[in-house]
Write an enzyme that holds these catalytic residues in place. Structure first.
Site, short mmCIF file in Angstrom:
data_model
loop_
_atom_site.label_atom_id
_atom_site.label_comp_id
_atom_site.label_asym_id
_atom_site.label_seq_id
_atom_site.Cartn_x
_atom_site.Cartn_y
_atom_site.Cartn_z
N TYR A 56 0.85 -1.19 0.00
CA TYR A 56 0.00 0.00 0.00
C TYR A 56 0.88 1.24 0.00
CZ TYR A 56 -3.66 -3.30 1.46
OH TYR A 56 -4.53 -4.37 1.55
N HIS A 124 -0.12 -11.87 0.68
CA HIS A 124 -1.06 -10.97 0.01
C HIS A 124 -1.73 -11.63 -1.19
CE1 HIS A 124 -1.71 -6.34 -0.37
NE2 HIS A 124 -2.81 -7.00 -0.63
N GLY A 206 -18.22 -2.11 -0.40
CA GLY A 206 -18.22 -1.93 -1.84
C GLY A 206 -17.44 -0.72 -2.30
N PHE A 209 -19.46 2.46 -2.14
CA PHE A 209 -20.77 2.55 -2.79
C PHE A 209 -21.91 2.19 -1.85
CE2 PHE A 209 -24.18 1.06 -5.66
CZ PHE A 209 -24.34 2.22 -6.40
#
Length: 329
Positions: A56, A124, A206, A209
């Site tokens: 990240y 990962h 989401g 969303f």
């Protein structure tokens, strides 16, 4: 905050915090000072599981999490991940889970995280060039040495989970799971239940969303926002998918809750070993998400949700082709 049991006797808060979006993947990074406040506020509100990864940024999110949690280190559990090949330009250029590389990553992660141990270390992504037994064996050695406490796998297939678990007990798998991404129900959850493995759900809202905060006129064209490449976030797909938000808003109003709380409470109701890790880039997100741990959905609510989603034709793939291709089952 309620607690939940993952595998390998690992107890965590019922809702964790996915830290990636504070510095990577969802547009411009959150101001560092504000990001640290968000993380520390989550601790004060009872969150104990904080999720990051060397990939990240790369690296910058681990550095942020390490700085934020250093003063409260003994009150929290830090999860991070290995498995990518990152070049000198800090670009992810492939997969690498060779034992020596795993050890190098762990040493670097420990320094960035300002700690002497990693509470939950995930692979990962599965590296098809390295037997999963070698990966599990290396983590087992790191656990024996005290540098790692528990072993996890992210987006691994059923057979790889079984083989890894036979070498070193897997405490958790971390897979994409939400109301509109249900692949975990096709085998992964049943295997976790059978083997006593916890399930950590990433993307439980989401990618924002399901919170209802995304409006019909929002555009996702910032190249630093991964959603700009997700088929589910094109203008056409979003318009079709607002049926999901309309339903969640209606149910939330009836439950005196928010759409995010409904989406997270639904996940918590699926299995007692599921722990969602919604992201949070501002205090308001914690205010919205964390009360879900106390929200009880009735059997009737759960039936209504299943019935509604059975009739909604969700448009667009949830991830980009590039991200999906990195998932090697």
């Amino acid at each position: 905050m309620k607690q939940r049991q993952l595998g390998d006797n690992l107890e965590v808060s019922a809702i964790g915090l996915g830290c990636m979006g504070l510095s990577f993947g969802l547009g411009p990074a959150t101001d560092k000072g504000e990001a640290i406040k968000v993380i520390r506020s989550a601790v004060e509100r009872g969150v104990t599981l904080f999720d990051t990864a060397e990939g990240y940024g790369p690296f910058v999110n681990e550095e942020l999490v390490g700085e934020a949690l250093q003063p409260v280190r003994n009150r929290v559990l830090i999860a991070t991940k290995f498995g990518f090949k990152i070049d000198d330009n800090k670009q992810i250029v492939g997969l690498d889970s060779r034992p020596g590389h795993i050890r190098d990553v762990v040493e670097a992660s420990l320094k960035r995280l300002r700690t002497d141990r990693i509470d939950l270390l995930y692979q990962h992504r599965v590296d098809p060039n390295v037997p999963i037994e070698d990966v599990a064996g290396t983590v087992k050695d790191l656990i024996r040495e005290g540098k790692v406490k528990h072993f996890g796998l992210s987006e691994a297939g059923i057979e790889n989970i079984r083989r890894a678990h036979a070498v070193q007990p897997v405490a958790a798998i971390q897979n994409h799971y939400s109301l509109w991404q249900r692949e975990a129900e096709h085998g992964a959850l049943a295997l976790c239940e059978k083997l006593g493995i916890g399930f950590v759900a990433w993307g439980p809202l989401g990618q924002g969303f399901l919170t209802g905060a995304i409006t019909r006129d929002m555009k996702f064209d910032d190249p630093s926002d991964l959603r700009s490449t997700f088929p589910r976030f094109t203008k056409e797909a979003l318009e079709a998918n607002f049926a999901v938000v309309d339903f969640l808003k209606d149910l939330a109003a009836r439950k005196n809750a928010t759409p995010a709380q409904i989406a997270l409470a639904w996940l918590l109701a699926q299995k007692p070993f599921i722990v969602p890790i919604p992201g949070g880039t501002q205090m308001a997100h914690l205010d919205d998400n964390l009360p879900a741990a106390a929200l009880q959905l009735s059997d009737s609510d759960l039936r209504d949700i299943d019935k509604a989603f059975a009739t909604i034709d969700i448009k667009g793939a949830p991830l980009s082709e590039a991200l999906d291709a990195a998932i090697v089952r």
